[in-house]
Design a protein around this motif. Sequence first.
Motif, PDB file in Angstrom:
ATOM      1  N   MET A   1      82.029 124.672  59.090  1.00 31.48           N
ATOM      2  CA  MET A   1      82.115 124.412  57.663  1.00 31.48           C
ATOM      3  C   MET A   1      80.748 123.962  57.166  1.00 31.48           C
ATOM      4  SD  MET A   1      84.408 124.536  55.189  1.00 31.48           S
ATOM      5  CE  MET A   1      86.045 124.348  55.779  1.00 31.48           C
ATOM      6  N   VAL A   2      80.311 124.522  56.064  1.00 29.25           N
ATOM      7  CA  VAL A   2      79.036 124.183  55.441  1.00 29.25           C
ATOM      8  C   VAL A   2      79.333 123.243  54.275  1.00 29.25           C
ATOM      9  CG1 VAL A   2      77.022 125.101  54.230  1.00 29.25           C
ATOM     10  CG2 VAL A   2      78.116 126.443  56.049  1.00 29.25           C
ATOM     11  N   THR A   3      78.487 122.225  54.103  1.00 29.35           N
ATOM     12  CA  THR A   3      78.628 121.304  52.987  1.00 29.35           C
ATOM     13  C   THR A   3      77.310 121.223  52.234  1.00 29.35           C
ATOM     14  OG1 THR A   3      80.256 119.985  54.190  1.00 29.35           O
ATOM     15  CG2 THR A   3      79.202 118.940  52.302  1.00 29.35           C
ATOM     16  N   VAL A   4      77.385 121.388  50.912  1.00 28.22           N
ATOM     17  CA  VAL A   4      76.223 121.260  50.039  1.00 28.22           C
ATOM     18  C   VAL A   4      76.520 120.096  49.100  1.00 28.22           C
ATOM     19  CG1 VAL A   4      74.842 122.379  48.244  1.00 28.22           C
ATOM     20  CG2 VAL A   4      75.763 123.739  50.133  1.00 28.22           C
ATOM     21  N   VAL A   5      75.600 119.115  49.036  1.00 26.35           N
ATOM     22  CA  VAL A   5      75.819 117.930  48.201  1.00 26.35           C
ATOM     23  C   VAL A   5      74.561 117.633  47.402  1.00 26.35           C
ATOM     24  CG1 VAL A   5      76.382 115.463  48.176  1.00 26.35           C
ATOM     25  CG2 VAL A   5      77.332 116.926  49.959  1.00 26.35           C
ATOM     26  N   ARG A   6      74.750 117.348  46.128  1.00 25.97           N
ATOM     27  CA  ARG A   6      73.672 116.861  45.273  1.00 25.97           C
ATOM     28  C   ARG A   6      74.263 115.761  44.399  1.00 25.97           C
ATOM     29  NH1 ARG A   6      71.808 119.936  48.397  1.00 25.97           N
ATOM     30  NH2 ARG A   6      70.149 121.467  48.107  1.00 25.97           N
ATOM     31  N   SER A   7      73.457 114.756  44.065  1.00 27.31           N
ATOM     32  CA  SER A   7      73.959 113.684  43.210  1.00 27.31           C
ATOM     33  C   SER A   7      72.840 113.134  42.338  1.00 27.31           C
ATOM     34  CB  SER A   7      74.605 112.575  44.034  1.00 27.31           C
ATOM     35  OG  SER A   7      73.645 111.947  44.850  1.00 27.31           O
ATOM     36  N   ARG A   8      73.254 112.466  41.282  1.00 28.74           N
ATOM     37  CA  ARG A   8      72.315 111.823  40.359  1.00 28.74           C
ATOM     38  C   ARG A   8      72.918 110.509  39.879  1.00 28.74           C
ATOM     39  NH1 ARG A   8      69.690 114.996  42.153  1.00 28.74           N
ATOM     40  NH2 ARG A   8      68.278 116.525  41.265  1.00 28.74           N
ATOM     41  N   ARG A   9      72.053 109.503  39.714  1.00 24.88           N
ATOM     42  CA  ARG A   9      72.432 108.250  39.050  1.00 24.88           C
ATOM     43  C   ARG A   9      72.130 108.442  37.578  1.00 24.88           C
ATOM     44  NH1 ARG A   9      75.244 104.052  40.313  1.00 24.88           N
ATOM     45  NH2 ARG A   9      73.781 102.440  39.767  1.00 24.88           N
ATOM     46  N   ILE A  10      73.051 108.011  36.747  1.00 19.93           N
ATOM     47  CA  ILE A  10      72.892 108.152  35.303  1.00 19.93           C
ATOM     48  C   ILE A  10      73.174 106.805  34.649  1.00 19.93           C
ATOM     49  CG2 ILE A  10      73.664 109.341  33.219  1.00 19.93           C
ATOM     50  CD1 ILE A  10      74.533 111.679  34.953  1.00 19.93           C
ATOM     51  N   ALA A  11      72.316 106.415  33.748  1.00 21.37           N
ATOM     52  CA  ALA A  11      72.486 105.152  33.021  1.00 21.37           C
ATOM     53  C   ALA A  11      73.514 105.349  31.918  1.00 21.37           C
ATOM     54  CB  ALA A  11      71.148 104.680  32.464  1.00 21.37           C
ATOM     55  N   ALA A  12      74.771 105.503  32.325  1.00 25.09           N
ATOM     56  CA  ALA A  12      75.867 105.696  31.384  1.00 25.09           C
ATOM     57  C   ALA A  12      77.179 105.414  32.105  1.00 25.09           C
ATOM     58  CB  ALA A  12      75.876 107.122  30.846  1.00 25.09           C
ATOM     59  N   PHE A  88      80.715 134.068  51.495  1.00 26.48           N
ATOM     60  CA  PHE A  88      81.326 132.842  52.001  1.00 26.48           C
ATOM     61  C   PHE A  88      82.839 132.961  51.881  1.00 26.48           C
ATOM     62  CE2 PHE A  88      80.285 131.911  47.530  1.00 26.48           C
ATOM     63  CZ  PHE A  88      81.539 131.586  47.039  1.00 26.48           C
ATOM     64  N   ARG A  89      83.534 132.066  52.552  1.00 20.31           N
ATOM     65  CA  ARG A  89      84.993 132.024  52.515  1.00 20.31           C
ATOM     66  C   ARG A  89      85.438 130.578  52.335  1.00 20.31           C
ATOM     67  NH1 ARG A  89      82.984 134.143  56.517  1.00 20.31           N
ATOM     68  NH2 ARG A  89      83.607 132.617  58.067  1.00 20.31           N
ATOM     69  N   ALA A 114      80.565 130.092  56.188  1.00 17.99           N
ATOM     70  CA  ALA A 114      79.576 131.165  56.045  1.00 17.99           C
ATOM     71  C   ALA A 114      78.830 131.333  57.359  1.00 17.99           C
ATOM     72  CB  ALA A 114      78.591 130.835  54.922  1.00 17.99           C
ATOM     73  N   THR A 115      78.216 132.490  57.515  1.00 13.96           N
ATOM     74  CA  THR A 115      77.359 132.700  58.677  1.00 13.96           C
ATOM     75  C   THR A 115      76.133 131.787  58.528  1.00 13.96           C
ATOM     76  OG1 THR A 115      76.056 134.434  57.621  1.00 13.96           O
ATOM     77  CG2 THR A 115      78.058 135.129  58.813  1.00 13.96           C
ATOM     78  N   PRO A 116      75.420 131.496  59.623  1.00 11.46           N
ATOM     79  CA  PRO A 116      74.228 130.650  59.502  1.00 11.46           C
ATOM     80  C   PRO A 116      73.194 131.193  58.509  1.00 11.46           C
ATOM     81  CG  PRO A 116      74.887 130.782  61.801  1.00 11.46           C
ATOM     82  CD  PRO A 116      75.756 131.754  61.032  1.00 11.46           C
ATOM     83  N   ALA A 117      72.976 132.495  58.513  1.00 14.58           N
ATOM     84  CA  ALA A 117      71.998 133.073  57.577  1.00 14.58           C
ATOM     85  C   ALA A 117      72.473 132.908  56.138  1.00 14.58           C
ATOM     86  CB  ALA A 117      71.765 134.539  57.896  1.00 14.58           C
ATOM     87  N   SER A 118      73.742 133.186  55.873  1.00 14.56           N
ATOM     88  CA  SER A 118      74.285 133.017  54.526  1.00 14.56           C
ATOM     89  C   SER A 118      74.302 131.555  54.124  1.00 14.56           C
ATOM     90  CB  SER A 118      75.699 133.591  54.439  1.00 14.56           C
ATOM     91  OG  SER A 118      75.671 134.987  54.552  1.00 14.56           O
ATOM     92  N   ALA A 119      74.601 130.670  55.064  1.00 11.14           N
ATOM     93  CA  ALA A 119      74.664 129.236  54.764  1.00 11.14           C
ATOM     94  C   ALA A 119      73.316 128.726  54.261  1.00 11.14           C
ATOM     95  CB  ALA A 119      75.107 128.454  55.994  1.00 11.14           C
ATOM     96  N   ALA A 120      72.237 129.138  54.896  1.00 10.98           N
ATOM     97  CA  ALA A 120      70.906 128.700  54.472  1.00 10.98           C
ATOM     98  C   ALA A 120      70.589 129.207  53.068  1.00 10.98           C
ATOM     99  CB  ALA A 120      69.854 129.190  55.464  1.00 10.98           C
ATOM    100  N   PHE A 121      70.925 130.463  52.800  1.00 12.06           N
ATOM    101  CA  PHE A 121      70.716 131.047  51.470  1.00 12.06           C
ATOM    102  C   PHE A 121      71.556 130.314  50.426  1.00 12.06           C
ATOM    103  CE2 PHE A 121      72.486 134.032  48.327  1.00 12.06           C
ATOM    104  CZ  PHE A 121      71.328 134.337  47.617  1.00 12.06           C
TER     105      PHE A 121
END
Length: 145
Positions: A1-12, A88-89, A114-121
Amino acid sequence: MVTVVRSRRIAAPAAKIWAVIGDFGDPSWILPPDAPVPPPEFDGDPHVPGTRRIVELPDGTRLVEQLVHRDPVRHRLRYSIVDSPLEFRNHEAEIAIDGDDERSTVTWTATFEATPASAAFLEVLMGDQNFTPALDALVRLVQAG
């Protein structure tokens, strides 16, 4: 399983951010304001799990996303990309807001197979080219208004 994470702190507060991103029927905050894309199409009520949203990206790619869960109290929105030309699936993503009355953290997480090549993309495509600029725009939008 591939995991993609992004986050931001917001003053709100979380409620103010949720007012922008909590509506599955209005993904306008995700795309650049000058993006030449038609409005999404829906096959149901965009607040009800199971509803599908058909989105055309600036490059002409069409994605079909399905609302999995929407929790306005806990500020969580989960969806799945159920049809895409990408390799991906079993995709599922969650946008979660955690915070207090002054500051919040918005975390966007996607998991898929996803395959390793697809995961990186896909890490670059989803994380760096989609989640990051959308979250940056969200910071500007929320803090300006």
